[in-house]
Design a protein around this motif. Structure first.
Motif, PDB file in Angstrom:
ATOM      1  N   GLU A  39       0.763  -1.448  -0.672  1.00  0.00           N
ATOM      2  CA  GLU A  39      -0.208   0.307   0.247  1.00  0.00           C
ATOM      3  C   GLU A  39       1.061   1.070  -0.484  1.00  0.00           C
ATOM      4  O   GLU A  39       0.414   2.386  -0.372  1.00  0.00           O
ATOM      5  N   ILE A  40       1.822   1.139   0.612  1.00  0.00           N
ATOM      6  CA  ILE A  40       2.995   2.361   1.328  1.00  0.00           C
ATOM      7  C   ILE A  40       3.259   2.664  -0.583  1.00  0.00           C
ATOM      8  O   ILE A  40       3.758   3.181  -0.707  1.00  0.00           O
ATOM      9  N   TYR A  41       3.745   1.747  -1.331  1.00  0.00           N
ATOM     10  CA  TYR A  41       4.535   1.364  -2.538  1.00  0.00           C
ATOM     11  C   TYR A  41       3.109   1.917  -3.412  1.00  0.00           C
ATOM     12  O   TYR A  41       3.004   2.516  -5.066  1.00  0.00           O
ATOM     13  N   ARG A  42       2.170   2.312  -2.939  1.00  0.00           N
ATOM     14  CA  ARG A  42       1.308   2.859  -4.188  1.00  0.00           C
ATOM     15  C   ARG A  42       0.498   1.344  -4.959  1.00  0.00           C
ATOM     16  O   ARG A  42      -0.097   1.884  -6.078  1.00  0.00           O
TER      17      ARG A  42
ATOM     18  N   GLU B  65      -1.953  10.492 -12.134  1.00  0.00           N
ATOM     19  CA  GLU B  65      -1.454   9.986 -11.589  1.00  0.00           C
ATOM     20  C   GLU B  65       0.090   9.408 -12.386  1.00  0.00           C
ATOM     21  O   GLU B  65       0.597   9.223 -12.452  1.00  0.00           O
TER      22      GLU B  65
ATOM     23  N   ARG C 247       0.437  10.591 -15.432  1.00  0.00           N
ATOM     24  CA  ARG C 247       0.940  11.582 -16.121  1.00  0.00           C
ATOM     25  C   ARG C 247       2.586  11.854 -15.131  1.00  0.00           C
ATOM     26  O   ARG C 247       3.597  12.253 -15.053  1.00  0.00           O
ATOM     27  N   ASP C 248       1.394  12.066 -13.686  1.00  0.00           N
ATOM     28  CA  ASP C 248       2.909  13.064 -12.317  1.00  0.00           C
ATOM     29  C   ASP C 248       4.220  11.923 -12.516  1.00  0.00           C
ATOM     30  O   ASP C 248       5.210  12.314 -12.471  1.00  0.00           O
ATOM     31  N   LEU C 249       4.274  10.441 -12.577  1.00  0.00           N
ATOM     32  CA  LEU C 249       5.030   8.643 -13.154  1.00  0.00           C
ATOM     33  C   LEU C 249       5.674   9.513 -13.812  1.00  0.00           C
ATOM     34  O   LEU C 249       6.941   9.586 -13.724  1.00  0.00           O
TER      35      LEU C 249
ATOM     36  N   ALA D  64       7.821  12.978 -13.315  1.00  0.00           N
ATOM     37  CA  ALA D  64       8.830  12.618 -12.151  1.00  0.00           C
ATOM     38  C   ALA D  64       9.993  12.145 -12.563  1.00  0.00           C
ATOM     39  O   ALA D  64      10.781  11.723 -13.273  1.00  0.00           O
TER      40      ALA D  64
ATOM     41  N   PHE E 181      14.259   5.961  -6.213  1.00  0.00           N
ATOM     42  CA  PHE E 181      13.196   6.685  -6.622  1.00  0.00           C
ATOM     43  C   PHE E 181      12.997   5.681  -7.436  1.00  0.00           C
ATOM     44  O   PHE E 181      11.566   5.956  -8.158  1.00  0.00           O
TER      45      PHE E 181
ATOM     46  N   GLU F  98      10.640   2.790  -7.498  1.00  0.00           N
ATOM     47  CA  GLU F  98       9.623   2.889  -6.828  1.00  0.00           C
ATOM     48  C   GLU F  98       8.957   3.409  -8.243  1.00  0.00           C
ATOM     49  O   GLU F  98       7.658   2.978  -8.845  1.00  0.00           O
ATOM     50  N   ILE F  99       9.202   4.190  -8.939  1.00  0.00           N
ATOM     51  CA  ILE F  99       8.828   4.673 -10.437  1.00  0.00           C
ATOM     52  C   ILE F  99       8.042   3.743 -10.994  1.00  0.00           C
ATOM     53  O   ILE F  99       6.884   3.139 -11.727  1.00  0.00           O
TER      54      ILE F  99
ATOM     55  N   ARG G 161       5.801   1.281 -10.262  1.00  0.00           N
ATOM     56  CA  ARG G 161       4.514   1.161 -10.608  1.00  0.00           C
ATOM     57  C   ARG G 161       4.225   1.831 -11.610  1.00  0.00           C
ATOM     58  O   ARG G 161       2.538   1.605 -12.021  1.00  0.00           O
TER      59      ARG G 161
ATOM     60  N   LYS H 288       3.577  10.234   0.363  1.00  0.00           N
ATOM     61  CA  LYS H 288       2.542   8.395   0.212  1.00  0.00           C
ATOM     62  C   LYS H 288       2.264   8.681   1.638  1.00  0.00           C
ATOM     63  O   LYS H 288       1.900   8.899   2.970  1.00  0.00           O
ATOM     64  N   ALA H 289       1.407   7.382   1.123  1.00  0.00           N
ATOM     65  CA  ALA H 289       0.351   6.742   3.138  1.00  0.00           C
ATOM     66  C   ALA H 289      -0.414   8.044   3.502  1.00  0.00           C
ATOM     67  O   ALA H 289      -0.345   7.737   4.598  1.00  0.00           O
TER      68      ALA H 289
ATOM     69  N   ASN I 276       2.603  17.976  -9.251  1.00  0.00           N
ATOM     70  CA  ASN I 276       2.164  16.346  -9.353  1.00  0.00           C
ATOM     71  C   ASN I 276       3.064  15.485  -7.812  1.00  0.00           C
ATOM     72  O   ASN I 276       4.498  16.099  -7.262  1.00  0.00           O
ATOM     73  N   THR I 277       2.189  14.827  -7.912  1.00  0.00           N
ATOM     74  CA  THR I 277       1.733  14.107  -6.336  1.00  0.00           C
ATOM     75  C   THR I 277       3.398  13.412  -6.206  1.00  0.00           C
ATOM     76  O   THR I 277       3.684  12.899  -5.405  1.00  0.00           O
ATOM     77  N   VAL I 278       4.386  12.407  -7.333  1.00  0.00           N
ATOM     78  CA  VAL I 278       5.439  11.694  -7.087  1.00  0.00           C
ATOM     79  C   VAL I 278       6.338  12.373  -6.779  1.00  0.00           C
ATOM     80  O   VAL I 278       6.744  12.072  -6.060  1.00  0.00           O
ATOM     81  N   LEU I 279       6.535  13.595  -7.544  1.00  0.00           N
ATOM     82  CA  LEU I 279       7.890  14.781  -6.604  1.00  0.00           C
ATOM     83  C   LEU I 279       7.806  15.751  -5.603  1.00  0.00           C
ATOM     84  O   LEU I 279       8.112  15.080  -4.441  1.00  0.00           O
TER      85      LEU I 279
ATOM     86  N   PHE J 118       8.827  12.561  -3.122  1.00  0.00           N
ATOM     87  CA  PHE J 118       9.799  12.282  -3.395  1.00  0.00           C
ATOM     88  C   PHE J 118      10.116  13.317  -2.404  1.00  0.00           C
ATOM     89  O   PHE J 118      11.393  12.945  -1.725  1.00  0.00           O
TER      90      PHE J 118
END
Lengths: 255, 255
Positions: free
Chosen positions: A70-73, A92, A94-96, A99, A165, A168-169, A172, B14-15, B159-162, B165
DNA sequence: GATTACAAAATTGTCAACAATTGATCGGGC
DNA sequence: GCCCGATCAATTGTTGACAATTTTGTAATC
């Protein structure tokens, strides 16, 4: 440098240090690998007892493994309902990718500064094996090696934070692919990887960074992530749009 | 945009989505805030029963909260021994600041592209309150607001990911400070924050990025992170150095 | 007097039973 | 015939007790 390859894929980044209770780590890794291989469809419910039986462990172990996911989404946890494989929104995704462009650029920049010939040789060997896998028709293995290329490059530059980082990207990303795929095989291009290595070897920062950026953009391009292009965000919104009753949206909805 | 301020500091990254069991989240946040405020000395053992009593919750809750802290590398978990507040090595500190420079640069770049006047006004207000806290002598609050400035800026660009981080990096930083401090107060400079905002408002990417990079470098400069400058890695080495019996080190050790 | 072997205390790790909440099915009423 | 409410099954959440491991303190031996 060859110690991290426990079961076919390293747990490059975080949470690889102290395997509190081994079992948890095992369950976590298995689920994580399943996500990486795109075997877990977004939205699938992961029942604690079922997993406990499947892995031959206690429910408490499964519970902790799921908490980590869950923490890693990688999963979403609905209180009193259960945990479900995450289905990332287009935003999400796009953000991924956004980043990722920045972080891969940073890694490439550091690579130009710090990578020695030995490290470059190892990476080239990796690309060779990737090519061999493609040639042999083992597309799943090829895809894994393609992922490993990015992860190994990150690890080679020696910055554990950036490597974690990127890890993680990349972990996901498969869920984004499953939820928003547009074209067929969303794999990396072999030649891209080789070109990037060449630019790094030539110590050409600008070119290396540009190539990597283009490479990542190409990956993203195969997905339907544009605003309004894919069922937007909220899971309920997606379900609504699925019936075509898009209100003021004149039937632009997918399907 | 005023909803995230639950107990004085947002759990930016996160989380923060599904607080499975609320309690876990509460314990986690408390411990995390304690780290941010530099109240937890590196190396301290966190006993499960003690925390359970202190928070009035079950040991299982504490256990999960600690597991989360471990993923963020705020604690290290020694199997069958217990969990201890992490004491990051100098190398880890370098990686952290290196990664931070890249990520803050990325955020600033996006800020120049996407931040509107309203968002800039909010950030300016934040800096004003930071200045007020300094003027009022509340250094702890000022330090928290300084942290919040960076976090809020990251969140503002969307940007939620950045953002997640950067949140992780900033959360881990206080432990590095405690373990490797050189000079006195490792806080941000007010004027730096204002200058950065000005550059963003003027849509001057290069200047904004340069200022931010310099700002972060300045922070890092107050730490003893150079190779061989601080007691390297192993925790026992630090304990030895603490007694001043630094072998061939002619008494350069701390204290 | 120092060192090793042993024993006791404290702490973590594991587990199974119990409680609470949710979603569904079935029955009754409008 | 449709809608609303109650019972029932399934799943998650919680708790406490028990087992395994490590550390600390002690005593006997070299």
């Amino acid at each position: 440098m060859s110690e991290g390859q426990d079961d076919g894929r390293m747990a490059a980044g975080k949470a690889g240090r102290t395997p509190s209770s081994e079992e948890i780590q095992r369950v976590f890794e298995s689920l994580r690998n399943a996500v990486l291989d795109q075997r877990l469809p977004p939205g699938l419910q992961l029942k604690e007892q079922g997993l406990a039986d499947a892995f031959g462990v206690n429910r408490a172990v499964v519970r902790q493994a799921l908490a980590r996911l869950e923490i890693y989404r990688l999963v979403t946890h609905a209180p009193n309902r259960g945990v479900f494989v995450a289905s990332p929104s287009a935003a999400e995704g796009r953000d991924l990718f956004c980043a990722r462009r920045y972080i891969e650029a940073a890694i490439v920049e550091l690579a130009v500064e710090r990578l020695d010939e030995a490290a470059l040789a190892r990476l080239r060997a990796l690309v060779q094996r990737e090519r061999a896998a493609y040639a042999g028709g083992d597309v799943r293995k090829a895809l894994r090696m393609s992922i490993d290329f990015h992860l190994q490059l990150a690890e080679s530059v020696g910055n554990t934070v950036l490597a974690a980082f990127l890890d993680e990207i990349i972990t996901r990303t498969p869920l984004v692919v499953l939820a928003h795929r547009r074209e067929s095989p969303p794999a990396c291009m072999l030649s891209d990887h080789e070109d990037i290595l060449d630019a790094i070897a030539a110590r050409d920062v600008e070119r290396a960074r540009a190539l990597m950026s283009e490479h990542v953009a190409h990956l993203e391009g195969r997905l339907a992530l544009d605003r309004g292009e894919s069922p937007e965000d909220d899971d309920i919104a997606r379900l609504l749009a699925l019936d075509g009753l898009g209100a003021e949206d004149g039937g632009r909805g997918p399907r």
